[in-house]
Scaffold this active site. Structure first.
Site, mmCIF file in Angstrom:
data_model
loop_
_atom_site.group_PDB
_atom_site.id
_atom_site.type_symbol
_atom_site.label_atom_id
_atom_site.label_comp_id
_atom_site.label_asym_id
_atom_site.label_seq_id
_atom_site.Cartn_x
_atom_site.Cartn_y
_atom_site.Cartn_z
ATOM 1 N N LYS A 205 52.611 52.979 39.205
ATOM 2 C CA LYS A 205 51.111 53.690 39.062
ATOM 3 C C LYS A 205 51.820 55.343 39.085
ATOM 4 O O LYS A 205 51.268 56.077 38.005
ATOM 5 C CB LYS A 205 50.744 53.343 40.218
ATOM 6 C CG LYS A 205 49.612 52.306 39.653
ATOM 7 C CD LYS A 205 48.542 51.993 40.999
ATOM 8 C CE LYS A 205 47.878 50.306 40.494
ATOM 9 N NZ LYS A 205 46.616 50.243 41.230
ATOM 10 N N LYS B 17 53.754 41.124 34.135
ATOM 11 C CA LYS B 17 52.537 40.657 34.549
ATOM 12 C C LYS B 17 51.529 40.956 33.642
ATOM 13 O O LYS B 17 50.992 41.652 33.246
ATOM 14 C CB LYS B 17 52.252 41.858 36.064
ATOM 15 C CG LYS B 17 51.298 41.078 36.987
ATOM 16 C CD LYS B 17 50.954 41.264 37.930
ATOM 17 C CE LYS B 17 50.476 42.759 37.644
ATOM 18 N NZ LYS B 17 50.312 43.639 38.831
ATOM 19 N N LYS C 46 45.207 44.233 34.072
ATOM 20 C CA LYS C 46 44.601 45.165 33.285
ATOM 21 C C LYS C 46 44.397 46.661 32.559
ATOM 22 O O LYS C 46 43.739 46.502 31.820
ATOM 23 C CB LYS C 46 42.349 45.419 34.298
ATOM 24 C CG LYS C 46 42.506 45.133 35.284
ATOM 25 C CD LYS C 46 41.329 45.368 36.284
ATOM 26 C CE LYS C 46 41.694 44.813 37.797
ATOM 27 N NZ LYS C 46 40.371 44.404 38.266
HETATM 28 P P1 TYM Z 1 44.324 43.924 42.705
HETATM 29 O O1 TYM Z 1 42.739 43.798 42.366
HETATM 30 O O2 TYM Z 1 45.245 44.417 41.633
HETATM 31 O O3 TYM Z 1 44.184 42.507 42.482
HETATM 32 C C1 TYM Z 1 43.442 41.126 42.497
HETATM 33 C C2 TYM Z 1 43.972 40.252 43.331
HETATM 34 O O4 TYM Z 1 45.073 39.737 42.116
HETATM 35 C C3 TYM Z 1 45.965 39.222 42.399
HETATM 36 N N1 TYM Z 1 46.420 38.893 40.933
HETATM 37 C C4 TYM Z 1 47.628 38.623 39.703
HETATM 38 N N2 TYM Z 1 47.450 37.203 40.164
HETATM 39 C C5 TYM Z 1 48.183 36.877 39.449
HETATM 40 N N3 TYM Z 1 48.926 36.976 38.158
HETATM 41 C C6 TYM Z 1 48.702 38.317 37.271
HETATM 42 N N4 TYM Z 1 49.051 38.531 36.207
HETATM 43 C C7 TYM Z 1 47.754 38.954 38.520
HETATM 44 N N5 TYM Z 1 47.033 40.050 38.666
HETATM 45 C C8 TYM Z 1 46.329 40.538 39.986
HETATM 46 C C9 TYM Z 1 46.458 40.051 42.201
HETATM 47 O O5 TYM Z 1 47.806 39.586 43.618
HETATM 48 C C10 TYM Z 1 45.641 40.649 43.984
HETATM 49 O O6 TYM Z 1 45.792 39.073 45.337
HETATM 50 N N6 TYM Z 1 46.035 46.050 47.178
HETATM 51 C C11 TYM Z 1 45.211 44.452 46.260
HETATM 52 C C12 TYM Z 1 43.282 45.261 46.891
HETATM 53 C C13 TYM Z 1 43.718 44.683 47.867
HETATM 54 C C14 TYM Z 1 43.910 43.679 49.228
HETATM 55 C C15 TYM Z 1 43.526 44.254 51.073
HETATM 56 C C16 TYM Z 1 44.187 42.741 49.373
HETATM 57 C C17 TYM Z 1 42.923 45.774 48.761
HETATM 58 N N7 TYM Z 1 42.538 45.537 50.089
HETATM 59 C C18 TYM Z 1 43.592 43.510 51.735
HETATM 60 C C19 TYM Z 1 44.675 41.336 49.987
HETATM 61 C C20 TYM Z 1 44.652 42.272 51.982
HETATM 62 C C21 TYM Z 1 44.995 44.826 44.854
HETATM 63 O O7 TYM Z 1 45.492 45.759 43.845
HETATM 64 O O8 TYM Z 1 44.363 43.654 44.108
#
Ligand code: TYM
Length: 336
Positions: free
Chosen positions: A117, A199, A202
């Site tokens: 990032k 991957k 968005k």
């Molecule tokens: P975020 O918002 O990027 O994504 C949310 C969830 O979607 C999963 N994900 C995917 N899984 C499979 N294939 C993909 N291409 C793909 N893209 C995204 C992510 O692994 C995630 O589970 N840091 C986290 C949000 C968060 C969080 C937490 C998660 C904040 N606090 C505490 C667990 C526990 C995040 O940015 O997810």
């Protein structure tokens, strides 16, 4: 959540940085809905995480409410689970500070998401982006979560959360559970349709490779028809066939068919047939979610009722755990 026998606690979150992708759905949210019966689940819209990259305030507010509505539409039951907005529960920020003082600079510098990032936004490498994984650890540890259902891209952050918990316990005495990841056996990493070595995300510049769960059927079909495959012209799951593996994985998740069944179904048929079948299955699977979303998102009173109650229930737990952590760290009890 108040039963006698303690069920295992689950916590997870998603950033409200625009519409959810098929990757978010397959890798995370779909599993969250399934886990609700068996566990005490807390799910949150991680709005505080979202501002580690620049956000326009009005848009963030709308995206946060939409994300909340979308989670409801995807089957998260706000009565059964605790569904809340992260910034509504001050304990996350309070615990974040304490944990930050148990986290090393070197550990945070090794986080690949930070490296990615900051390379993407060289003009805004802010301290929040750097300490993001500490806040994520606070999200998890504030509820003493046992399991954290996430996609494969979050495993490094989870590992750090365990290390921080361990260090805190060692320094101040046992308080935190060491949380385990819950990575689904299938679909933990959905790849871009345009470049199946990357991957699905968005923020991808090539939006042809990213399917959103609110895309209409025509858009979904167009994106799948354009999906990058290979030149072998044989539908089988195998190393090096990233595009086909990805399509088969998505198809398998939405239809429940095994890879063997899919290989048999497309025996002697071309990739065009597979792409159409996957596109249709995905569009059909998502259609009811889209309808449900428009209904729920329009009902502002219903939404606020739910997120206010969600924050109250979440804070009841997180405040208690955070107060214990503050006490262990040597802060004077504010109640006198
Ligand atoms: P975020 O918002 O990027 O994504 C949310 C969830 O979607 C999963 N994900 C995917 N899984 C499979 N294939 C993909 N291409 C793909 N893209 C995204 C992510 O692994 C995630 O589970 N840091 C986290 C949000 C968060 C969080 C937490 C998660 C904040 N606090 C505490 C667990 C526990 C995040 O940015 O997810």
């Amino acid at each position: 959540m108040e039963g006698n026998e303690r069920k295992k606690v689950i916590l997870s979150g998603i950033q409200p940085s625009g519409a959810f992708t098929l990757g978010n759905y397959v890798g995370a949210i779909r599993n969250w809905a399934k886990l609700q019966d068996e566990y005490d689940c807390l799910y949150m819209v991680a709005d505080m995480h979202a501002i580690t990259v620049k956000q326009e305030p009005a848009k963030l507010r709308r995206n946060t409410l939409d994300a909340y509505a979308l989670l409801l539409a995807c089957g998260i039951d706000a009565k059964e689970s605790v569904l809340f907005i992260q910034s509504h529960v001050p304990a996350h920020a309070r615990l974040n500070w304490l944990l930050a003082c148990s986290t090393q600079y070197g550990e945070l510098s090794r986080m690949t998401q930070f490296k990615d990032k900051s390379a993407k936004h060289p003009d805004d490498v802010n301290a929040g982006l750097f300490t993001y994984p500490v806040l994520m650890a606070a999200d998890i540890l504030a509820y003493n979560a046992d399991l954290v259902p996430v996609g494969a891209d979050q495993t490094q952050h989870l590992e750090l959360a365990r290390n921080i918990a361990q260090r805190f316990n060692h320094r101040y005495g046992d308080l935190f559970n060491l949380p385990d990841g819950y990575i689904a056996p299938k679909g933990a990493k959905i790849m871009s349709l345009a470049d199946p070595t990357k991957k699905m995300s968005k923020s991808d510049e090539n939006q042809n490779g990213v399917v959103y769960i609110l895309d209409d059927k025509d858009t979904i079909m167009r994106k799948f028809r354009r999906a990058v495959t290979d030149s072998e012209a044989c539908v089988r799951f195998a190393e090096g066939k990233d595009g086909i593996n990805n399509l088969m994985t998505i198809y398998s998740v939405v239809t429940g068919k095994t890879n063997e069944e899919i290989e048999r179904e497309f025996d002697g048929r071309g990739y065009g047939d597979l792409k159409t079948a996957v596109g249709e299955a995905v569009a059909d699977h998502l259609a009811p979610l889209r309808e449900e979303f428009s209904r729920i998102a329009a009902d502002k009173a219903f939404l606020s009722e739910n997120y206010v109650e969600g924050a109250r229930r979440a804070a009841a737990i997180a405040d208690r755990v955070t107060a214990k952590a503050y006490k262990k760290a040597g802060f004077v009890d504010p109640r006198g």
